[in-house]
Scaffold this motif. Structure first.
Motif, PDB file in Angstrom:
ATOM      1  N   TYR A 139      50.329  58.362  30.318  1.00 54.32           N
ATOM      2  CA  TYR A 139      50.495  58.426  28.870  1.00 54.32           C
ATOM      3  C   TYR A 139      51.526  59.510  28.565  1.00 54.32           C
ATOM      4  N   VAL A 140      52.694  59.100  28.057  1.00 55.51           N
ATOM      5  CA  VAL A 140      53.792  60.022  27.757  1.00 55.51           C
ATOM      6  C   VAL A 140      54.003  60.026  26.246  1.00 55.51           C
ATOM      7  N   ALA A 141      53.780  61.165  25.607  1.00 54.13           N
ATOM      8  CA  ALA A 141      53.833  61.222  24.151  1.00 54.13           C
ATOM      9  C   ALA A 141      54.724  62.349  23.663  1.00 54.13           C
ATOM     10  N   ASP A 142      55.486  62.055  22.633  1.00 52.41           N
ATOM     11  CA  ASP A 142      56.249  63.075  21.936  1.00 52.41           C
ATOM     12  C   ASP A 142      55.521  63.409  20.642  1.00 52.41           C
ATOM     13  N   SER A 143      54.823  64.534  20.636  1.00 48.63           N
ATOM     14  CA  SER A 143      54.175  65.008  19.414  1.00 48.63           C
ATOM     15  C   SER A 143      54.938  66.202  18.851  1.00 48.63           C
ATOM     16  N   TYR A 144      56.222  66.172  19.075  1.00 49.41           N
ATOM     17  CA  TYR A 144      57.254  67.089  18.552  1.00 49.41           C
ATOM     18  C   TYR A 144      56.895  68.561  18.687  1.00 49.41           C
ATOM     19  N   GLY A 145      56.154  68.902  19.735  1.00 47.84           N
ATOM     20  CA  GLY A 145      55.859  70.296  20.049  1.00 47.84           C
ATOM     21  C   GLY A 145      54.944  70.996  19.075  1.00 47.84           C
ATOM     22  N   LYS A 146      54.234  70.249  18.246  1.00 45.24           N
ATOM     23  CA  LYS A 146      53.381  70.862  17.243  1.00 45.24           C
ATOM     24  C   LYS A 146      52.221  71.591  17.912  1.00 45.24           C
ATOM     25  N   VAL A 147      51.952  72.821  17.476  1.00 46.73           N
ATOM     26  CA  VAL A 147      50.914  73.652  18.089  1.00 46.73           C
ATOM     27  C   VAL A 147      49.679  73.699  17.188  1.00 46.73           C
ATOM     28  N   VAL A 148      49.739  74.455  16.099  1.00 44.32           N
ATOM     29  CA  VAL A 148      48.598  74.539  15.187  1.00 44.32           C
ATOM     30  C   VAL A 148      48.398  73.180  14.517  1.00 44.32           C
ATOM     31  N   ARG A 192      52.983  71.244  26.667  1.00 49.51           N
ATOM     32  CA  ARG A 192      53.705  72.418  26.178  1.00 49.51           C
ATOM     33  C   ARG A 192      52.767  73.583  25.915  1.00 49.51           C
ATOM     34  N   GLY A 193      51.475  73.314  25.779  1.00 45.20           N
ATOM     35  CA  GLY A 193      50.525  74.378  25.527  1.00 45.20           C
ATOM     36  C   GLY A 193      49.210  73.819  25.028  1.00 45.20           C
ATOM     37  N   ASP A 194      48.338  74.704  24.546  1.00 47.86           N
ATOM     38  CA  ASP A 194      47.042  74.281  24.036  1.00 47.86           C
ATOM     39  C   ASP A 194      46.709  75.079  22.787  1.00 47.86           C
ATOM     40  N   HIS A 195      45.770  74.551  22.008  1.00 47.29           N
ATOM     41  CA  HIS A 195      45.341  75.222  20.783  1.00 47.29           C
ATOM     42  C   HIS A 195      43.951  74.704  20.436  1.00 47.29           C
ATOM     43  N   PRO A 196      43.072  75.537  19.882  1.00 47.96           N
ATOM     44  CA  PRO A 196      41.708  75.089  19.594  1.00 47.96           C
ATOM     45  C   PRO A 196      41.589  74.139  18.402  1.00 47.96           C
ATOM     46  N   SER A 197      42.665  73.955  17.637  1.00 46.80           N
ATOM     47  CA  SER A 197      42.612  73.045  16.489  1.00 46.80           C
ATOM     48  C   SER A 197      42.720  71.591  16.950  1.00 46.80           C
ATOM     49  N   HIS A 198      42.743  70.671  16.012  1.00 46.04           N
ATOM     50  CA  HIS A 198      42.984  69.257  16.335  1.00 46.04           C
ATOM     51  C   HIS A 198      44.040  68.723  15.385  1.00 46.04           C
ATOM     52  N   GLN A 199      44.616  67.574  15.732  1.00 45.31           N
ATOM     53  CA  GLN A 199      45.756  67.066  14.976  1.00 45.31           C
ATOM     54  C   GLN A 199      45.397  66.716  13.534  1.00 45.31           C
ATOM     55  N   THR A 200      46.248  67.174  12.643  1.00 41.73           N
ATOM     56  CA  THR A 200      46.177  66.772  11.240  1.00 41.73           C
ATOM     57  C   THR A 200      47.605  66.655  10.716  1.00 41.73           C
ATOM     58  N   GLU A 201      47.771  65.924   9.645  1.00 41.16           N
ATOM     59  CA  GLU A 201      49.079  65.737   9.020  1.00 41.16           C
ATOM     60  C   GLU A 201      50.095  65.159  10.003  1.00 41.16           C
ATOM     61  N   MET A 202      49.619  64.293  10.890  1.00 36.59           N
ATOM     62  CA  MET A 202      50.484  63.625  11.860  1.00 36.59           C
ATOM     63  C   MET A 202      50.245  62.125  11.757  1.00 36.59           C
ATOM     64  N   MET A 203      51.183  61.359  12.339  1.00 36.70           N
ATOM     65  CA  MET A 203      50.977  59.910  12.405  1.00 36.70           C
ATOM     66  C   MET A 203      51.629  59.361  13.667  1.00 36.70           C
ATOM     67  N   LEU A 204      51.029  58.325  14.204  1.00 32.50           N
ATOM     68  CA  LEU A 204      51.571  57.621  15.364  1.00 32.50           C
ATOM     69  C   LEU A 204      52.622  56.651  14.859  1.00 32.50           C
ATOM     70  N   LYS A 205      53.869  56.861  15.248  1.00 33.12           N
ATOM     71  CA  LYS A 205      54.965  56.052  14.725  1.00 33.12           C
ATOM     72  C   LYS A 205      55.308  54.864  15.606  1.00 33.12           C
ATOM     73  N   GLY A 206      55.026  54.946  16.911  1.00 32.43           N
ATOM     74  CA  GLY A 206      55.362  53.824  17.791  1.00 32.43           C
ATOM     75  C   GLY A 206      54.705  53.965  19.139  1.00 32.43           C
ATOM     76  N   VAL A 207      54.383  52.823  19.753  1.00 26.59           N
ATOM     77  CA  VAL A 207      53.834  52.783  21.110  1.00 26.59           C
ATOM     78  C   VAL A 207      54.713  51.870  21.954  1.00 26.59           C
TER      79      VAL A 207
END
Length: 309
Positions: A139-148, A192-207
């Motif tokens: 599974y290769v994903a670009d989540s644009y380096g978002k951390v928090v 790229r790293g880890d963070h205790p939060s979970h994804q918000t204000e994001m969307m899956l644009k393509g698979v």
């Protein structure tokens, strides 16, 4: 007037592309057109399916050799380094299933959620690519380096990924539940790293679309080869050559090191383009050790003729 017509046509084309781009996946025909150099087996959706045998053999290939073959073939942007590695020391190999995430735009997410529901997808968007995984995928994903508020998986989705693919992930972004993920044998991953939060204000644009991971354009079906802090993204039509050259270089290194220990040749002779005498000695050694290479001497000689390494 002619200029106005050209502008109008261009605007229509851009609008058409924009509307089409709102679809989550591409068609089988579009997938074939996206990967025209691959002539082997494909998944039902058209994604290239490099054989399990090549994937198994790829695990022994050094990144340096893979990079050399790709560079010689004109693929100059297929390596990305400086990753944080989960289960460092293990090798990650598999076929890329790609996903692209973007900052949320409400009307686009609403459209994609309707499309997903019509396609029978369940749960939040972040689970959709995971449901599509097959054994041997990465599974290769670009989540644009978002951390928090950026992690797109934690231990639950990580468990699902490992169960379906037998592999970990490559994320241009972050994860959560790092301690749990590190405790999962086989979940070798590059993040790229880890963070205790979970994804918000994001969307899956393509698979299974073309995505960017750092300096690399990654296509569905590319073979992932990751070790320590580096990952090579190998176009499927070059996977077999990467494997064969890698195997040959490993065997030549073994031969060279044997002869160095014996004192037959100097380091300068071995760590340079070999003379006719050394090549003849190597060919004789290979003949006496037929199990060293999984292909014929004729194939070996062809690889040696065209080598740039």
């Amino acid at each position: 007037m002619r200029f106005f017509k050209i502008q109008t046509i261009a605007a229509i084309l851009l609008l058409s592309i924009s509307v089409q781009a709102q679809n989550l996946t591409i068609s089988r025909q579009e997938m074939i057109e996206l990967t025209p150099k691959w002539t082997g087996e494909r998944f039902p959706d058209g994604r290239p399916k490099v054989s399990d045998d090549l994937l198994k053999r790829m695990k022994r290939v050094p990144l340096e050799q893979a990079w050399g073959v790709l560079k010689a073939a004109g693929y100059l942007h297929q390596y990305e380094g400086n990753w944080k590695n989960i289960n460092s020391g293990e090798v990650l190999v598999g076929r890329a299933l790609t996903a692209q995430y973007m900052p949320i735009r409400p009307e686009v997410r609403e459209h994609l959620e309707k499309e997903g529901k019509a396609d029978g997808r369940v749960g939040d968007m972040v689970s959709w690519p995971i449901d599509m995984l097959s054994k041997g995928d990465v599974y290769v994903a670009d989540s644009y380096g978002k951390v928090v508020d950026g992690p797109i998986i934690g231990s639950n989705l990580g468990t699902a990924i490992l169960a379906k693919s037998g592999n970990g992930v490559v994320f241009n972004g972050t994860v959560r539940d790092l301690r749990d993920l590190e405790a999962m044998p086989g979940f070798t991953s590059f993040i790229r790293g880890d963070h205790p939060s979970h994804q918000t204000e994001m969307m899956l644009k393509g698979v299974n679309v073309a995505i960017r991971i750092g300096a690399v354009t990654v296509l569905p079906g590319d073979v992932i080869l990751g070790y320590l802090d580096g990952v090579a993204f190998i176009p499927p039509h070059l996977a077999e050559k990467v494997v064969k050259v890698g195997e040959l270089v490993l065997v030549r290194d073994e031969f060279g090191q044997i002869r160095l220990k014996e004192g037959k040749y100097t380091s300068g002779q071995i760590d340079n383009r070999w003379t006719t005498e050394i090549e003849a000695d190597f060919a004789k050694w290979i003949s006496a050790n037929p199990g060293k290479l999984p292909y014929s001497q004729a194939e070996m000689q062809e690889l040696l003729k065209e080598r740039t390494w």
